[in-house]
Motif scaffolding. Structure first.
Motif, PDB file in Angstrom:
ATOM      1  N   LYS A  95       0.825  -1.208   0.000  1.00 55.57           N
ATOM      2  CA  LYS A  95       0.000   0.000   0.000  1.00 55.57           C
ATOM      3  C   LYS A  95       0.860   1.259   0.000  1.00 55.57           C
ATOM      4  CE  LYS A  95      -3.973  -0.024   2.150  1.00 55.57           C
ATOM      5  NZ  LYS A  95      -5.073  -0.264   3.099  1.00 55.57           N
ATOM      6  N   SER A  99       0.620   4.058  -2.669  1.00 58.92           N
ATOM      7  CA  SER A  99       0.071   5.348  -2.244  1.00 58.92           C
ATOM      8  C   SER A  99       1.085   6.472  -2.382  1.00 58.92           C
ATOM      9  CB  SER A  99      -0.431   5.265  -0.803  1.00 58.92           C
ATOM     10  OG  SER A  99       0.651   5.041   0.059  1.00 58.92           O
ATOM     11  N   GLU A 102       0.811   7.624  -5.757  1.00 62.15           N
ATOM     12  CA  GLU A 102      -0.475   8.299  -5.912  1.00 62.15           C
ATOM     13  C   GLU A 102      -0.352   9.732  -5.414  1.00 62.15           C
ATOM     14  OE1 GLU A 102      -5.024   6.830  -5.354  1.00 62.15           O
ATOM     15  OE2 GLU A 102      -3.648   6.455  -3.713  1.00 62.15           O
ATOM     16  N   ALA A 103       0.289   9.891  -4.245  1.00 64.39           N
ATOM     17  CA  ALA A 103       0.447  11.224  -3.666  1.00 64.39           C
ATOM     18  C   ALA A 103       1.266  12.114  -4.597  1.00 64.39           C
ATOM     19  CB  ALA A 103       1.120  11.125  -2.296  1.00 64.39           C
ATOM     20  N   ASP A 113       5.564  11.757   2.924  1.00 64.93           N
ATOM     21  CA  ASP A 113       5.442  10.305   2.997  1.00 64.93           C
ATOM     22  C   ASP A 113       6.803   9.627   2.964  1.00 64.93           C
ATOM     23  OD1 ASP A 113       2.654  10.143   3.112  1.00 64.93           O
ATOM     24  OD2 ASP A 113       2.517  10.522   0.962  1.00 64.93           O
ATOM     25  N   ASP A 116       7.126   6.272   4.697  1.00 69.26           N
ATOM     26  CA  ASP A 116       6.419   5.214   3.992  1.00 69.26           C
ATOM     27  C   ASP A 116       7.178   4.821   2.729  1.00 69.26           C
ATOM     28  OD1 ASP A 116       4.478   5.114   5.829  1.00 69.26           O
ATOM     29  OD2 ASP A 116       3.017   6.293   4.715  1.00 69.26           O
ATOM     30  N   VAL A 137       1.338   2.041 -11.020  1.00 65.85           N
ATOM     31  CA  VAL A 137       1.151   3.354 -10.400  1.00 65.85           C
ATOM     32  C   VAL A 137       1.192   4.499 -11.402  1.00 65.85           C
ATOM     33  CG1 VAL A 137       1.995   2.626  -8.147  1.00 65.85           C
ATOM     34  CG2 VAL A 137       3.587   3.598  -9.795  1.00 65.85           C
ATOM     35  N   ILE A 143      -4.879   1.962  -9.614  1.00 68.38           N
ATOM     36  CA  ILE A 143      -4.261   1.671  -8.319  1.00 68.38           C
ATOM     37  C   ILE A 143      -5.238   0.922  -7.419  1.00 68.38           C
ATOM     38  CG2 ILE A 143      -3.373   2.733  -6.199  1.00 68.38           C
ATOM     39  CD1 ILE A 143      -1.969   4.797  -7.994  1.00 68.38           C
ATOM     40  N   LYS A 144      -6.507   1.338  -7.439  1.00 70.47           N
ATOM     41  CA  LYS A 144      -7.503   0.650  -6.606  1.00 70.47           C
ATOM     42  C   LYS A 144      -7.719  -0.788  -7.080  1.00 70.47           C
ATOM     43  CE  LYS A 144     -10.021   4.036  -4.067  1.00 70.47           C
ATOM     44  NZ  LYS A 144      -9.092   5.155  -4.273  1.00 70.47           N
ATOM     45  N   THR A 147      -4.830  -2.650  -5.335  1.00 69.16           N
ATOM     46  CA  THR A 147      -4.824  -2.729  -3.865  1.00 69.16           C
ATOM     47  C   THR A 147      -6.068  -3.429  -3.315  1.00 69.16           C
ATOM     48  OG1 THR A 147      -5.751  -0.497  -3.744  1.00 69.16           O
ATOM     49  CG2 THR A 147      -3.377  -0.696  -3.501  1.00 69.16           C
ATOM     50  N   ASN A 151      -6.458  -5.114   0.539  1.00 72.24           N
ATOM     51  CA  ASN A 151      -7.376  -4.634   1.574  1.00 72.24           C
ATOM     52  C   ASN A 151      -8.284  -5.763   2.045  1.00 72.24           C
ATOM     53  OD1 ASN A 151      -6.556  -1.899   1.750  1.00 72.24           O
ATOM     54  ND2 ASN A 151      -7.622  -1.441  -0.157  1.00 72.24           N
TER      55      ASN A 151
END
Ligand code: ZN
Length: 167
Positions: A95, A99, A102-103, A113, A116, A137, A143-144, A147, A151
């Motif tokens: 993740k 992410s 993504e950011a 981040d 991370d 990415v 991306i969803k 992931t 999740n």
């Protein structure tokens, strides 16, 4: 880098065409979690059977795009046989890997981040085939898809353990 992208694409296609650990485990004793990604219509069902604090078996099923299906296949291979703590750690890494990018794509300050990022990009060998998801990415809408199953796995690991039924 084109070579690496080709490799990632090959790995994703391979898992899509030859899904590993396909199906569902009987519940109970296994625990089950579902995920749905309305953006793409992806559905995933993850069933996990635990042996103490170890992930003894993982099965994945569902339908959706190649990214969501191959990610579920990679996930099942990556977490099978690991301790629950390791499996959770791997979900965090994946993740973070997704992410952080993504950011950056959203134009946020990547320094925020930083922790991370180092966590997510560290140790590509531990990620194995899962590292191929990095190729996704570049396409934020996917991306969803990638992931979703991770999740669902977390959700399954959070289920209270089902005590074995005495025979
Ligand atoms: Zn999808």
């Amino acid at each position: 880098m084109a070579g690496l992208e080709d490799l990632y694409r090959e790995i994703i296609l391979d898992h899509y065409r030859n899904p590993r650990n396909l199906g569902e485990l009987p519940v109970p004793p296994a625990v089950r979690a579902e995920g749905f990604n309305p953006l793409c219509g992806d559905e995933v069902v993850v069933t996990v059977s635990l042996d103490g604090d170890r992930v003894a078996e993982v099965r994945q099923a569902g339908q959706g795009c190649s990214i969501s299906r191959s990610s579920a296949s990679m996930m099942s291979v990556a977490v099978k046989g690991r301790s629950v703590a390791d499996a959770r750690g791997l979900v965090r890494k994946v993740k973070a890997m997704m992410s952080v990018h993504e950011a950056q794509l959203e134009g946020e300050d990547p320094a925020e981040d930083a922790d991370d990022a180092s966590d997510g990009s560290a140790d590509p060998e531990e990620l194995g085939d899962v590292a191929a998801l990095q190729g996704v990415v570049k396409f934020p809408v996917r991306i969803k898809c990638a992931t979703l199953c991770w999740n669902a796995l977390l959700q399954a690991l959070d289920e209270p353990a089902t005590p074995a039924t005495p025979s």
